[in-house]
Design a protein around this motif. Structure first.
Motif, short mmCIF file in Angstrom:
data_model
loop_
_atom_site.label_atom_id
_atom_site.label_comp_id
_atom_site.label_asym_id
_atom_site.label_seq_id
_atom_site.Cartn_x
_atom_site.Cartn_y
_atom_site.Cartn_z
N ALA A 32 0.86 -1.19 0.00
CA ALA A 32 0.00 0.00 0.00
C ALA A 32 0.89 1.24 0.00
O ALA A 32 1.83 1.34 0.79
CB ALA A 32 -0.90 0.00 1.22
N LYS A 33 0.63 2.15 -0.89
CA LYS A 33 1.39 3.39 -0.99
C LYS A 33 0.45 4.54 -0.67
O LYS A 33 -0.58 4.71 -1.34
CB LYS A 33 1.98 3.53 -2.39
CG LYS A 33 2.90 4.72 -2.58
CD LYS A 33 3.48 4.70 -3.99
CE LYS A 33 4.43 5.87 -4.21
NZ LYS A 33 4.94 5.89 -5.61
N LEU A 34 0.79 5.32 0.34
CA LEU A 34 -0.13 6.34 0.83
C LEU A 34 -0.11 7.57 -0.07
O LEU A 34 0.32 8.66 0.31
CB LEU A 34 0.19 6.71 2.27
CG LEU A 34 -0.90 7.49 3.01
CD1 LEU A 34 -2.21 6.75 3.03
CD2 LEU A 34 -0.44 7.80 4.44
N THR A 35 -0.61 7.38 -1.28
CA THR A 35 -0.73 8.48 -2.23
C THR A 35 -1.90 9.37 -1.85
O THR A 35 -2.72 9.04 -0.99
CB THR A 35 -0.97 7.92 -3.64
OG1 THR A 35 -2.17 7.14 -3.62
CG2 THR A 35 0.19 7.04 -4.10
N GLN A 36 -2.00 10.50 -2.51
CA GLN A 36 -3.12 11.41 -2.27
C GLN A 36 -4.45 10.72 -2.58
O GLN A 36 -5.43 10.89 -1.85
CB GLN A 36 -2.97 12.66 -3.13
CG GLN A 36 -4.07 13.70 -2.90
CD GLN A 36 -3.85 14.96 -3.73
OE1 GLN A 36 -2.82 15.14 -4.36
NE2 GLN A 36 -4.84 15.84 -3.72
N GLU A 37 -4.47 9.90 -3.64
CA GLU A 37 -5.71 9.23 -4.03
C GLU A 37 -6.13 8.21 -2.99
O GLU A 37 -7.31 8.13 -2.62
CB GLU A 37 -5.52 8.54 -5.39
CG GLU A 37 -5.34 9.49 -6.57
CD GLU A 37 -3.93 10.07 -6.66
OE1 GLU A 37 -3.72 11.00 -7.45
OE2 GLU A 37 -3.02 9.57 -5.93
N LEU A 38 -5.17 7.41 -2.49
CA LEU A 38 -5.52 6.44 -1.46
C LEU A 38 -5.93 7.15 -0.18
O LEU A 38 -6.89 6.74 0.49
CB LEU A 38 -4.36 5.50 -1.19
CG LEU A 38 -4.59 4.44 -0.11
CD1 LEU A 38 -5.80 3.57 -0.43
CD2 LEU A 38 -3.34 3.58 0.10
N GLY A 39 -5.21 8.21 0.18
CA GLY A 39 -5.56 8.96 1.38
C GLY A 39 -6.97 9.52 1.32
O GLY A 39 -7.70 9.49 2.31
N GLN A 40 -7.36 10.00 0.16
CA GLN A 40 -8.72 10.54 0.01
C GLN A 40 -9.76 9.43 0.15
O GLN A 40 -10.79 9.61 0.81
CB GLN A 40 -8.87 11.21 -1.36
CG GLN A 40 -10.24 11.84 -1.58
CD GLN A 40 -10.32 12.59 -2.90
OE1 GLN A 40 -9.33 12.77 -3.60
NE2 GLN A 40 -11.53 13.02 -3.27
N TYR A 41 -9.47 8.27 -0.45
CA TYR A 41 -10.39 7.13 -0.31
C TYR A 41 -10.56 6.76 1.16
O TYR A 41 -11.68 6.52 1.63
CB TYR A 41 -9.87 5.94 -1.10
CG TYR A 41 -10.51 4.63 -0.69
CD1 TYR A 41 -11.84 4.34 -1.03
CD2 TYR A 41 -9.81 3.70 0.07
CE1 TYR A 41 -12.43 3.15 -0.63
CE2 TYR A 41 -10.39 2.51 0.47
CZ TYR A 41 -11.70 2.24 0.13
OH TYR A 41 -12.29 1.07 0.53
N LEU A 42 -9.45 6.70 1.89
CA LEU A 42 -9.51 6.31 3.30
C LEU A 42 -10.29 7.31 4.13
O LEU A 42 -11.05 6.93 5.03
CB LEU A 42 -8.09 6.16 3.86
CG LEU A 42 -7.24 5.06 3.22
CD1 LEU A 42 -5.82 5.08 3.79
CD2 LEU A 42 -7.87 3.69 3.41
N GLN A 43 -10.13 8.60 3.86
CA GLN A 43 -10.87 9.62 4.60
C GLN A 43 -12.37 9.53 4.35
O GLN A 43 -13.17 9.81 5.25
CB GLN A 43 -10.35 11.01 4.21
CG GLN A 43 -8.97 11.32 4.74
CD GLN A 43 -8.50 12.71 4.35
OE1 GLN A 43 -9.22 13.47 3.71
NE2 GLN A 43 -7.27 13.05 4.72
N GLU A 44 -12.74 9.15 3.15
CA GLU A 44 -14.15 9.09 2.79
C GLU A 44 -14.78 7.74 3.09
O GLU A 44 -16.00 7.58 2.96
CB GLU A 44 -14.31 9.40 1.29
CG GLU A 44 -13.87 10.82 0.92
CD GLU A 44 -13.86 11.06 -0.58
OE1 GLU A 44 -14.06 10.08 -1.34
OE2 GLU A 44 -13.67 12.22 -0.99
N SER A 45 -13.98 6.75 3.49
CA SER A 45 -14.49 5.40 3.70
C SER A 45 -14.92 5.18 5.14
O SER A 45 -14.74 6.03 6.00
CB SER A 45 -13.41 4.38 3.31
OG SER A 45 -12.38 4.38 4.29
#
Length: 285
Positions: free
Chosen positions: A94-107
């Motif tokens: 898992a690479k904490l990119t901006q896209e993954l970070g946004q998904y995690l915040q919204e999940s």
């Protein structure tokens, strides 16, 4: 002239290699992050004072997947689909990119991540997504002998509705080593901790078992801890030289169903499994 060009080529190669390594930042000690600010790391372990049971009425669903640093565009859609019914998702690479970070915040997920290393200020490692928080999670690192970059693992403890505690290990196995000494040491360090667990156990991830000698280390590890490997109805796991790389081992739980469906969203296919808590301590697994 040719000799000068050869020296120049070697110099440029050294500059490139040095530049690549300078872009990496490897922590001196294992680091783990949890919660909304997943990029803020503490040393080794995080704890939560109170946590709800992770299972739903005795049932526990889990997804295990090497997400390939989200290098393929369809990772988001695939992750949402594979994890739709999961109580726990164990991700490797898992690479904490901006896209993954946004998904995690919204999940809906509670997030815990081990920082194996950062590349250009972006952390990468194994990550747990869970329906409920873990009581305690600790990070472990094992350095690749050739690349000198770590592989990471998370050992977490989640409450269960029957009053017991589920111990979960999310593991990314050492890859770039022909011998098995470092590989065996990585599993031995975790075995010392898993051996102390009194309740159910799950050990899963990308084990990088691409040769027989590596699989023998894993089998010895499983036998030592009385772990069973999940048998899959649809087993389409990625294999190298005939050996599957990804595994899910368990004990103290009843396996209801497991499968490894195909996806083009990563270079690995996920493992999706459903368990049920044992009705009594004397029940068979």
């Amino acid at each position: 002239m040719l000799k000068k060009l050869s020296y120049l080529a070697l110099f440029l190669m050294a500059v490139v290699v040095t530049g690549v390594y300078l872009a990496f930042n490897v922590p001196e000690q294992p680091e783990v992050a949890s919660g909304a600010q997943v990029s803020q790391y503490s040393i080794r372990c995080v704890e939560n004072a109170s946590a709800a049971s992770i299972d739903k009425n005795g049932e526990l669903s889990i997804t295990v997947w090497n997400i390939y640093k989200q290098q393929r565009d369809s990772w988001h859609q695939a992750l949402v689909g594979f994890s739709a019914d999961s109580d726990l998702v164990l991700l490797q690479e898992a690479k904490l990119t901006q896209e993954l970070g946004q998904y995690l915040q919204e999940s809906r997920w509670q997030v815990t991540m081990a920082n194996a290393f950062t590349f250009l200020d972006t952390p990468a490692g194994v990550m747990n997504l869970s329906r409920e928080k873990a009581e305690k999670t600790c990070a472990y690192l094992a350095v690749e002998p050739w690349l000198r970059l770590p592989k990471s693992a998370l050992l977490s403890r989640y409450p269960l509705s029957d009053g017991s505690t589920l111990t979960v290990v999310n593991l990314h196995g050492i890859n770039f080593a022909w011998g098995v000494d470092e590989y065996r040491a990585q599993f031995a360090a975790l075995a010392n901790q898993i051996g102390k667990a009194e309740g159910p156990v799950i050990v899963a991830g990308d084990f990088n078992t691409w040769r027989e000698e590596r699989m023998a280390v894993v089998q010895e590890f499983a036998e030592q801890l009385a772990l069973h490997e999940a048998t899959m109805e649809k087993d389409l796991r990625i294999r190298i030289l005939g050996w599957p790389l990804d595994h899910l081992f368990y004990r103290g739980l009843k396996l209801e169903q497991a499968e490894a469906p195909v996806t083009d969203a990563s270079d690995h296919h996920p493992i999706i499994a459903r368990f049920r808590l044992l009705e009594s301590k004397g029940a068979k697994q």
